[in-house]
Design a protein around this motif. Structure first.
Motif, PDB file in Angstrom:
ATOM      1  N   SER A  91     -20.392  24.990  87.892  1.00  0.00           N
ATOM      2  CA  SER A  91     -21.503  24.804  88.489  1.00  0.00           C
ATOM      3  C   SER A  91     -21.281  23.550  89.648  1.00  0.00           C
ATOM      4  N   TYR A 125     -21.978  24.632  93.460  1.00  0.00           N
ATOM      5  CA  TYR A 125     -23.171  23.884  94.219  1.00  0.00           C
ATOM      6  C   TYR A 125     -22.876  22.743  95.175  1.00  0.00           C
ATOM      7  N   PHE A 163     -30.060  21.848  92.721  1.00  0.00           N
ATOM      8  CA  PHE A 163     -29.082  21.604  91.295  1.00  0.00           C
ATOM      9  C   PHE A 163     -28.827  19.951  90.999  1.00  0.00           C
TER      10      PHE A 163
END
Length: 315
Positions: A237, A241, A138
Motif C-alpha cells: 500500500s 500510494y 491514504f
C-alpha cells in the motif's frame, strides 16, 4: 465461448468455499465456467471438494502466492467474454452474475467493469462504489481520519464510480487481459485499486449496479496469519500510494512506523488480560509492520519471511 469465467481463490477453507459455490450453482443460469484456485489445499480437502463439485475447474496452487498471482493462474485459462472475480467468503441469494452480465452488455464499450452492491450478510452496506484512491486519501486513513464514500451509499441503479471492489466484480476479459490482469507486485492489497487506476488511465470506466447485491462476510476475525499478511499489505500500500515520490514514501513510512509502534505497545500492555494469545499476535503483527516498512523487501518476500516463522513455530 462461454459467457462468464468465474474465478475464486480459496486458501484451504471449505467452510467459506462451499456456500459460495452452492450459490453460484443455484442462481447462475447463463453459460459459465468456474475456476477455483486451490491455494495450499490439503490432499484430503482437495479430493473432497473435487468430488462434491465436479463442474468446477480446480487450479492447484501449492507454492506461496498472493491474491494477484493466484487469480492470474486461473485468469490465463479463462475463455469467457467476461470474468467475474469473486472472494470465497461471498454469498448470493439472487442471480447476481446473470444480472450483472445483462447490465454490462448494455453499457458503452469503454465501461470495463461493473461491480455489485456489496453488503454484509446482515444487510449492512459495505461497498457500493468507491472514490478515487490517492496519496491524500491514504494519508488521511493513516492518520485515523475516516472518509466515507458517502456520495455512493444511497444511490440506486447503475452509475459511474472510480474504483472497483476486489471482493466481487465483472470485467471484460479482453480489457483485463490488455492490462496484464492483476499486478503481481501487490501480494495482499491494493491490487484491486491498482486495476481500477490502470483502467482509468487508459480511458476505461468502472460502474456499479446498486440493485444487484453480493454479500461479503469479510473481517471480524484475527489469526496468527495476520503477522505475515498485514506487513505485506502495508508494504504494498505504501509503495502504491506514494506514487513514485520519495518524499511521499518517507512520510508514509514514518507515519506507519510511529502508528505501529504505538499499537504494539498497547497490545504489549494487554498481556495481563485474559486475551493473552490475541495480544501477542497483535503485538507481533505491528512490530512486523515496522520491520517491513523499514526493509527493501517486496510484499511477497515479506510474507514469505513471516509465514516461514509461523510454520517454524509450529502453527
Amino acid at each position: 465461448m462461454v459467457e462468464v469465467s468465474i474465478v475464486i481463490v480459496c486458501m484451504n477453507n471449505l467452510k467459506n468455499l462451499y456456500p459460495c459455490l452452492e450459490g453460484i450453482k443455484k442462481y447462475t443460469k447463463i453459460s459459465y465456467e468456474c475456476f477455483v484456485v486451490a491455494y495450499l489445499f490439503s490432499k484430503e480437502n482437495l479430493e473432497k471438494v473435487k468430488t462434491d463439485f465436479p463442474w468446477v475447474k480446480f487450479v492447484e496452487s501449492n507454492e506461496i502466492r498472493g491474491f494477484s498471482e493466484n487469480n492470474n493462474l486461473a485468469l490465463r485459462q479463462a475463455s469467457g467474454k467476461y470474468c467475474y472475480i469473486l472472494n470465497d467468503d461471498t454469498l448470493m441469494d439472487s442471480p447476481v452474475i446473470d444480472k450483472l452480465v445483462a447490465s454490462l452488455s448494455g453499457l458503452p464499450k469503454n465501461v470495463a467493469v461493473l461491480s455489485p452492491n456489496i453488503k454484509y450478510p446482515d444487510g449492512r452496506p459495505q461497498f457500493c462504489g468507491r472514490n478515487k484512491a490517492t496519496f491524500w486519501s491514504f494519508l488521511k486513513s493513516a492518520l485515523g481520519v475516516h472518509v466515507k464514500d458517502s456520495q455512493f451509499t444511497e444511490k440506486k441503479g447503475i452509475f459511474k464510480t472510480y474504483n472497483l471492489m476486489g471482493a466481487a466484480f465483472l470485467i471484460h476479459t479482453d480489457i483485463f487481459k490488455k492490462i496484464g490482469f492483476f499486478d503481481e507486485y501487490y501480494f495482499f492489497c491494493p491490487e484491486d485499486i491498482a486495476v481500477s487506476t490502470m483502467l482509468n488511465k487508459l480511458g476505461y470506466q468502472c460502474y456499479v449496479d446498486a440493485d444487484v447485491v453480493q454479500y461479503h462476510i469479510q473481517g471480524g476475525t484475527w489469526s496468527i496469519m495476520q503477522t505475515a499478511t498485514e506487513p505485506a499489505h502495508y508494504k504494498g500500500s505504501i509503495e502504491f500510494y506514494s506514487e513514485g515520490s520519495k518524499a511521499k514514501k518517507f512520510l508514509l513510512n514514518m507515519i506507519y512506523i510511529i502508528r505501529s509502534l504505538i499499537r504494539a505497545l498497547f497490545w504489549q500492555s494487554m498481556f495481563v488480560t485474559k486475551h493473552l494469545e490475541k495480544a501477542r499476535i497483535k503485538r507481533n503483527m505491528y512490530l512486523n509492520v515496522v520491520k517491513a516498512v523499514l526493509s527493501n523487501k517486496t510484499p511477497k518476500q515479506i510474507f514469505i519471511k513471516y509465514y516461514s516463522e509461523i510454520k517454524n513455530n509450529g502453527y
